[in-house]
Design a protein around this motif. Structure first.
Motif, short mmCIF file in Angstrom:
data_model
loop_
_atom_site.label_atom_id
_atom_site.label_comp_id
_atom_site.label_asym_id
_atom_site.label_seq_id
_atom_site.Cartn_x
_atom_site.Cartn_y
_atom_site.Cartn_z
N THR A 225 0.84 -1.19 0.00
CA THR A 225 0.00 0.00 0.00
C THR A 225 0.89 1.25 0.00
OG1 THR A 225 -1.87 1.09 1.13
CG2 THR A 225 -0.24 0.02 2.53
N GLY A 226 0.25 2.41 0.12
CA GLY A 226 1.00 3.65 0.11
C GLY A 226 1.50 4.04 1.48
N GLU A 227 0.61 3.98 2.47
CA GLU A 227 1.00 4.38 3.82
C GLU A 227 0.19 3.64 4.87
OE1 GLU A 227 0.01 8.45 4.82
OE2 GLU A 227 -1.53 8.52 3.25
N MET A 228 0.84 3.41 6.01
CA MET A 228 0.20 2.85 7.20
C MET A 228 0.82 3.52 8.41
SD MET A 228 0.13 -1.24 6.23
CE MET A 228 -0.34 -1.76 7.88
N GLY A 229 0.11 3.52 9.51
CA GLY A 229 0.64 4.09 10.74
C GLY A 229 1.70 3.19 11.37
N ILE A 241 3.47 -10.77 8.89
CA ILE A 241 3.16 -10.19 7.58
C ILE A 241 4.21 -9.13 7.23
CG2 ILE A 241 1.46 -8.88 6.24
CD1 ILE A 241 -0.68 -10.05 8.21
N THR A 242 4.74 -9.21 6.02
CA THR A 242 5.67 -8.22 5.50
C THR A 242 4.89 -7.01 4.99
OG1 THR A 242 7.25 -9.92 4.86
CG2 THR A 242 7.45 -7.79 3.76
N VAL A 243 5.43 -5.83 5.16
CA VAL A 243 4.75 -4.60 4.74
C VAL A 243 5.63 -3.81 3.78
CG1 VAL A 243 3.71 -2.42 5.50
CG2 VAL A 243 3.49 -4.47 6.93
N VAL A 244 5.07 -3.42 2.63
CA VAL A 244 5.74 -2.55 1.67
C VAL A 244 4.92 -1.28 1.54
CG1 VAL A 244 6.39 -2.22 -0.74
CG2 VAL A 244 6.82 -4.41 0.37
N LEU A 245 5.56 -0.13 1.85
CA LEU A 245 4.92 1.18 1.77
C LEU A 245 5.66 2.04 0.76
CD1 LEU A 245 4.41 1.90 5.60
CD2 LEU A 245 2.82 0.78 4.02
N CYS A 246 4.92 2.64 -0.16
CA CYS A 246 5.55 3.39 -1.25
C CYS A 246 5.24 4.88 -1.22
CB CYS A 246 5.10 2.81 -2.59
SG CYS A 246 5.48 1.07 -2.77
N GLU A 247 4.61 5.35 -0.17
CA GLU A 247 4.07 6.70 -0.01
C GLU A 247 2.75 6.82 -0.79
OE1 GLU A 247 5.34 8.02 2.44
OE2 GLU A 247 7.26 7.00 2.39
N HIS A 248 1.87 7.60 -0.23
CA HIS A 248 0.47 7.61 -0.65
C HIS A 248 0.26 7.70 -2.16
CE1 HIS A 248 -3.85 8.48 0.56
NE2 HIS A 248 -3.85 8.68 -0.74
N THR A 249 0.67 8.81 -2.75
CA THR A 249 0.32 9.01 -4.16
C THR A 249 1.23 8.27 -5.13
OG1 THR A 249 1.61 11.06 -4.40
CG2 THR A 249 -0.67 11.27 -3.64
N ASN A 250 2.35 7.74 -4.65
CA ASN A 250 3.20 6.94 -5.53
C ASN A 250 2.51 5.65 -5.97
OD1 ASN A 250 5.35 8.75 -5.48
ND2 ASN A 250 6.31 7.76 -3.71
N THR A 251 1.52 5.22 -5.20
CA THR A 251 0.77 4.02 -5.58
C THR A 251 -0.39 4.35 -6.52
OG1 THR A 251 -0.61 4.21 -3.59
CG2 THR A 251 1.33 2.78 -3.45
N GLU A 252 -0.54 5.61 -6.87
CA GLU A 252 -1.68 6.03 -7.69
C GLU A 252 -1.27 6.73 -8.99
OE1 GLU A 252 -4.24 7.07 -3.62
OE2 GLU A 252 -3.05 8.61 -4.63
N ARG A 253 -0.21 7.53 -8.91
CA ARG A 253 0.11 8.47 -10.00
C ARG A 253 0.41 7.79 -11.33
NH1 ARG A 253 2.78 11.09 -7.17
NH2 ARG A 253 1.30 12.77 -6.79
N GLY A 254 1.17 6.71 -11.31
CA GLY A 254 1.57 6.06 -12.55
C GLY A 254 0.41 5.57 -13.38
#
Length: 291
Positions: A225-229, A241-254
């Motif tokens: 996902t983009g972000e989690m607390g 569970i492994t977590v991958v965070l890409c920053e909020h809009t980086n998961t949307e803009r492309g």
């Protein structure tokens, strides 16, 4: 549609009747036509795509006299306005759009939920062979909408991906970076595990801020996902569970430039009206940079 149909009407029909119906949006969301210019630009022939409608991106659109409609993924107006002044950034942006004859549409979570939307695009960056299903199924009302646009099997909130062959965390991170064109992302591993050795078979995906969605999945090896607390990440890793965070809009803009731009332009121009060009913002970027 007739040749006299406005750019706004043609764009709205293609976006909300063919791609991402507003009825797909979450109940808390504010989607659809948010700003309707009373005096639209007479010679407008372009639709401008952006994730966030900021002062930078709205002025980018204004400088192009052919832009008549902005599709802003995130709603520039989310709650009620009691006044319109330039002192407030959101209100200033709204006033600029109206003053320059530009209307604004926002699809937000309807574009996450639809088949072929942002979450499906994220999944394509993981592997060539996988199965996919929504994490949260549509309710009865939204199922009727999905059936009307031939999306009953695929539409829903989030995506639960089962890879045909398991991949290491290290390999998935490489693929995600390549897909999203990122040099860095954030990774949280369960205690005692390593990216090179941990194998992933199942992935829960939700664009943007996805904790409330990915945590509803059952059996996910990895949250993407983009972000989690902070405490939400700790809870996930404590469960293995492994977590991958890409920053909020980086998961949307492309998605805008790689998918929506061409899809929307094709559907608009299929109506037989004057030619419309769909363009993506060059100034729309995530506000956070890892340095």
């Amino acid at each position: 549609m007739s040749k006299g149909t406005t750019l706004l009407a043609r764009t709205s029909h293609a976006l909300f009747n063919r791609i991402a119906p507003t009825g797909f949006a979450e109940s808390w969301d504010n989607v659809g036509l948010l700003i309707e210019a009373p005096l639209p630009r007479a010679t407008a022939s372009k639709v401008f795509l952006t994730i966030d409608l900021t002062l930078e991106t709205v002025n980018e659109a204004i400088k192009d006299p052919s832009v008549g409609v902005i599709v802003a993924y995130h709603p520039p107006i989310f709650s009620g306005l009691k006044r319109l002044t330039v002192a407030d950034t959101k209100q200033h942006i709204t006033l600029l759009c109206v003053a320059h004859g530009i209307s604004v549409l926002s699809p937000h979570t309807s574009l996450d939920t639809c088949s072929g939307g942002i979450n499906d695009w994220l999944a394509r960056g993981l592997a060539s062979h996988y199965t996919s299903k929504p994490i949260i199924e549509l309710d009865a009302k939204r199922k009727e909408i999905a059936q009307s646009v031939n999306q009953l099997e695929e539409a829903g909130t989030g995506r639960f991906i089962t890879l045909a062959e398991p991949l290491t965390v290290e390999e998935l991170v490489k693929r995600i970076k390549k897909h999203l064109k990122l040099s860095h992302l954030r990774l949280a591993l369960p205690g005692g595990s390593s990216a090179a050795e941990t194998l992933i078979r199942t992935v829960a995906i939700c664009a943007g801020s996805g904790n409330s969605v990915v945590t509803k999945s059952k059996g996910a090896d990895l949250y993407f996902t983009g972000e989690m607390g902070h405490h939400e990440v700790l809870e996930a890793t404590a469960k293995g569970i492994t977590v991958v965070l890409c920053e909020h809009t980086n998961t949307e803009r492309g998605y805008l430039g790689e998918v929506l731009q061409n899809k929307l332009e094709t559907l608009i121009n299929a109506d037989g009206g004057s030619h419309v060009q769909v363009v993506s913002s060059a100034l729309d970027v995530d506000p956070l940079v890892i340095v």
